[in-house]
Design an enzyme around this catalytic site. Structure first.
Site, short mmCIF file in Angstrom:
data_model
loop_
_atom_site.label_atom_id
_atom_site.label_comp_id
_atom_site.label_asym_id
_atom_site.label_seq_id
_atom_site.Cartn_x
_atom_site.Cartn_y
_atom_site.Cartn_z
N ARG A 15 -12.01 10.78 8.71
CA ARG A 15 -10.78 11.46 9.08
C ARG A 15 -10.98 12.98 9.03
NH1 ARG A 15 -6.89 8.45 4.84
NH2 ARG A 15 -8.85 8.59 3.66
N LYS A 75 -9.00 13.96 2.04
CA LYS A 75 -9.28 13.43 0.70
C LYS A 75 -9.38 14.56 -0.32
CE LYS A 75 -9.63 9.93 -0.55
NZ LYS A 75 -8.49 9.15 -1.10
N TYR A 94 -4.57 15.06 0.02
CA TYR A 94 -4.36 14.06 -1.02
C TYR A 94 -5.15 14.49 -2.26
CZ TYR A 94 -2.37 10.75 2.35
OH TYR A 94 -1.57 10.13 3.29
N HIS A 96 -4.36 12.73 -5.93
CA HIS A 96 -4.45 11.59 -6.86
C HIS A 96 -5.04 12.04 -8.19
CE1 HIS A 96 -3.39 8.93 -3.55
NE2 HIS A 96 -4.38 9.43 -2.84
N GLU A 118 0.52 12.99 -1.54
CA GLU A 118 1.07 11.73 -2.05
C GLU A 118 2.31 11.89 -2.91
OE1 GLU A 118 -1.97 12.94 -5.21
OE2 GLU A 118 -1.83 13.00 -3.02
N ASP A 198 7.59 -8.84 -6.69
CA ASP A 198 8.16 -7.52 -6.92
C ASP A 198 9.27 -7.65 -7.96
OD1 ASP A 198 7.95 -4.72 -5.09
OD2 ASP A 198 9.73 -4.88 -6.35
N VAL A 239 0.69 -1.93 -6.06
CA VAL A 239 1.70 -1.28 -6.90
C VAL A 239 1.51 0.23 -6.89
CG1 VAL A 239 2.02 -3.27 -8.40
CG2 VAL A 239 0.28 -1.57 -8.96
N LEU A 240 2.60 0.96 -7.07
CA LEU A 240 2.55 2.42 -7.05
C LEU A 240 3.60 2.99 -7.98
CD1 LEU A 240 1.64 5.17 -5.73
CD2 LEU A 240 3.54 4.84 -4.14
N VAL A 267 -5.63 -1.91 -3.68
CA VAL A 267 -5.23 -0.77 -2.86
C VAL A 267 -4.77 0.40 -3.74
CG1 VAL A 267 -3.83 -0.04 -0.89
CG2 VAL A 267 -4.56 -2.40 -1.06
N ALA A 268 -4.47 0.13 -5.01
CA ALA A 268 -4.03 1.17 -5.94
C ALA A 268 -5.20 1.89 -6.61
CB ALA A 268 -3.12 0.56 -7.01
N ASP A 270 -6.97 4.38 -5.83
CA ASP A 270 -6.87 5.85 -5.83
C ASP A 270 -6.14 6.35 -7.07
OD1 ASP A 270 -8.23 6.87 -3.68
OD2 ASP A 270 -6.58 6.63 -2.28
N ARG A 279 -13.01 -0.87 -10.33
CA ARG A 279 -13.64 0.44 -10.35
C ARG A 279 -13.82 0.87 -8.90
NH1 ARG A 279 -18.84 -0.51 -8.77
NH2 ARG A 279 -19.81 -2.50 -9.39
N ALA A 299 -11.97 3.32 -2.20
CA ALA A 299 -10.93 4.31 -2.50
C ALA A 299 -10.43 5.07 -1.27
CB ALA A 299 -11.46 5.31 -3.53
N MET A 301 -9.91 3.50 2.05
CA MET A 301 -9.90 2.44 3.06
C MET A 301 -9.54 2.95 4.46
SD MET A 301 -8.14 -0.66 0.90
CE MET A 301 -8.01 -1.74 2.32
#
Length: 371
Positions: A15, A75, A94, A96, A118, A198, A239-240, A267-268, A270, A279, A299, A301
């Site tokens: 990107r 990133k 981003y 994180h 984010e 959820d 989850v976030l 997916v979490a 990051d 990891r 990290a 995707m």
């Protein structure tokens, strides 16, 4: 303002911070853009496309970081990039930070103004700059998980959609937000057996209304999560907690009780990951096995589908980039409290409460810095 765009250097990150179209918008507002040569190659944007849009081409990232008043990336900056930041320089990308004490320390020491995509909000409390990448990552989680389930990749050898006479694979999605919703959409589209967990009554009602009988929507308790994870072929962690480290919802002991060859996609990752055994991995080496379970924890995707991701991201970030360039960072943040939520580190201070709490820094209110 002089805006700089370096080439991304994270593993298989294709990107780029600005598209040629975004450059043209910024130039049209009277700003200068300096972009590192070949920065847009990963999305098929040549140096000449950027030149035609009004950008100047830099020979390397050193020139970009040395000259730019604002650096726009995708990133988080790696150590070699953080060393190039200077006091008062604006970094818009981003970050994180909560699970990354080394990056946080370097950004604090740099004195730079660090605005994280984010944690920028909208007037309804959503995360509009995170949303497009969450949509991409949610959809990719099922593609990647389906591939990891193949026997040649260490998986169970299960086809998510099954075939006539053979049951489909069981997919469990932990979290019904943007990532979880998009993961469930993809899994339902493949005709998998889908369950979404959820705790938000609002989210549960929204999911139930949308999916109807296509997916099971269940309130998440310790008991229901344990039962669903044990029976799953593929578990997606979605989850976030905005700006904070992700909660570890699945213990190593529970991982050990899953089917050998089952797959988890975190997916979490990051934000530290929601599986105790996770990891970070890379697109070069995306999976590893713990307790017989295949873990996919890349990290970045969305970097694998760089063109789609870059344009989706720019659609969300460009108006804020223009505001910062037009007004300066203090003026832009004072004008827009939602953008002000994106300020994580500034002039040696940690300004995002969840990061300060997680990493034991004093918390400085944004208002005290912007007047």
């Amino acid at each position: 303002m002089l805006i700089g765009v370096p080439k991304e250097i994270k593993n298989h990150e294709y990107r780029v911070g600005l598209t040629p179209e975004s450059v043209a918008e910024l130039v049209g507002h009277g700003h200068d853009v300096l972009i590192e040569t070949q920065a847009g190659a990963g999305i098929g944007a040549s140096d000449s496309a950027y030149s035609d849009a009004g950008a100047r081409i830099a020979e390397d990232s050193d020139e970009v970081f040395e000259r730019a008043e604002m650096v726009i990336k995708v990133k988080e900056p790696l150590a070699v990039e953080r060393a190039k930041l200077r006091e008062g320089q604006i970094l818009f990308t981003y970050l994180h930070l909560a699970p990354d004490p080394e990056q946080t320390r370097d950004l604090v020491d740099s004195g730079a103004i660090c605005i994280a995509y984010e944690t920028v909000t909208d007037d309804r409390g959503g995360l509009p700059l995170l949303k497009p990448m969450s949509q991409v990552a949610g959809r990719m989680s099922i593609q990647s998980g389906a591939a990891a389930l193949e026997k040649s990749h260490g998986g169970l050898g299960v086809l998510l959609g099954g075939v006539p006479g053979v049951a489909p694979g069981k997919v469990v999605v932990i979290g019904g937000g943007v990532v979880g919703f998009n993961a469930a959409q993809m899994a339902v589209g493949l005709h998998a057996d889908v369950t979404i967990l959820d705790r938000s009554p609002v989210a549960l009602e929204r999911l139930e209304t949308h999916f109807g009988n296509s997916a099971k929507v269940i309130y998440s308790t310790g008991a229901t999560l344990e039962d669903e994870v044990k029976r799953a072929d593929l578990v997606v962690g979605a989850v976030l907690v905005p700006g904070a480290a992700a909660p570890k919802l699945v213990s190593r002991e529970l991982i050990a009780e899953m089917k050998p060859g089952a797959v988890v996609v975190d997916v979490a990752i990051d934000q530290g990951g929601c599986f105790a055994t996770s990891r970070p991995t890379t697109h070069d080496d995306p999976t590893f096995i713990v307790e017989g379970v295949v873990h996919y924890c890349v990290a970045n995707m969305p970097g694998a589908v760089a063109k789609t991701s870059t344009y989706a991201l720019n659609n969300a970030t460009l108006p804020h980039a223009i505001s910062i360039a037009n007004r300066g960072w203090k003026g832009a943040l004072a004008h827009d409290p939602c953008l002000a939520m994106g300020l994580n580190v500034a002039m040696g201070h940690v300004t995002y409460e969840a990061v300060a709490e997680q990493l034991s820094y004093p918390h400085t209110e944004v208002s005290s810095l912007i007047g």
